[in-house]
Design a protein around this motif. Structure first.
Motif, PDB file in Angstrom:
ATOM      1  N   GLU A 132       0.789  -1.232   0.000  1.00 12.12           N
ATOM      2  CA  GLU A 132       0.000   0.000   0.000  1.00 12.12           C
ATOM      3  C   GLU A 132       0.831   1.297   0.000  1.00 12.12           C
ATOM      4  O   GLU A 132       0.507   2.226  -0.763  1.00 12.12           O
ATOM      5  N   LYS A 182      -0.194   3.769  -3.165  1.00  8.24           N
ATOM      6  CA  LYS A 182      -0.997   4.981  -2.993  1.00  8.24           C
ATOM      7  C   LYS A 182      -0.521   6.160  -3.841  1.00  8.24           C
ATOM      8  O   LYS A 182      -1.335   6.778  -4.547  1.00  8.24           O
ATOM      9  N   HIS A 208      -6.176   3.153  -1.504  1.00 10.17           N
ATOM     10  CA  HIS A 208      -5.778   2.237  -0.439  1.00 10.17           C
ATOM     11  C   HIS A 208      -6.154   0.807  -0.816  1.00 10.17           C
ATOM     12  O   HIS A 208      -7.231   0.569  -1.364  1.00 10.17           O
TER      13      HIS A 208
END
Length: 210
Positions: A156, A160, A167
């Protein structure tokens, strides 16, 4: 315009439109979006990918918001091609620019993953729905498989900034319930042809609780 600004303004919208228009994802949209009826609001309407699935015989009016100017261009083009009146505005889900109890249905597809405050967004969606109004949702998020979830959390931080704040590890259905909705007609699956850390999908219809 710096590289970061250029990436977010020009590259990310095109990547999102492409990624969210795969045949498998469009099939999931086709199972959720046609349930919308009455006055309909769509959060994250940019890209216009859902518009082909709305049943104009069931929809009395359509409005939507998106923070991306480029994606809004796509949405307005889609509305023009569909030939219907649409109130499409720039805006964010944490502060929806419509009056309380204005809509019969709210549609949220592949949007909660990237908003800043999911709880606030769900609160706003509940606010603009009439009593007994329905939230239709279709999102990717936290896998129920612990091993996959650990990989989601590892990947993540890299994912991002490349994908506009998306997410991988946000839960989907539980926050909808916690926001004051009664959830029914739920579904969940790993999307075939995708790595599992990006492939967990959940969807459903949720009635605004009194």
């Amino acid at each position: 315009m710096g590289l970061k600004s250029f990436w977010e303004a020009q590259v990310v919208p095109r990547m999102i439109k492409c990624a969210c228009a795969s045949p498998a994802i469009m099939d999931l949209r086709a199972g959720v979006v046609p349930l919308a009826q009455g006055r309909v609001f769509e959060i994250g309407c940019g890209g216009g990918l859902n518009q082909q699935f709305y049943d104009t015989a069931r929809v009395a009016g359509f409005a939507g918001i998106d923070p991306s100017g480029k994606l809004l261009d796509y949405a307005r083009d889609a509305a023009a091609q569909k030939g219907w009146q649409a109130d499409i505005r720039e805006g964010v889900g944490e502060d929806i620019p419509f009056e309380s109890e204005s809509f019969d249905t709210a549609v949220c597809t592949y949007t909660l993953c990237s908003v800043h405050d999911p709880a606030k967004v769900l609160s706003e969606l509940r606010r603009i729905l009439k009593p007994g109004g329905i939230l239709l949702f279709l999102e990717h998020g936290l896998s129920p498989d612990g091993k996959v979830a650990r990989w989601q959390r590892r990947i993540e931080p890299l994912w991002k900034p490349l994908m506009g704040g998306c997410h991988l590890s946000r839960p989907v259905t539980a926050p909808v319930q916690q926001a004051g909705f009664d959830v029914s007609q739920t579904g969940q699956t790993y999307m075939p042809g995708m790595p599992k850390w990006a492939a967990w999908m959940e969807w459903g219809a949720a009635m605004k609780r009194a």
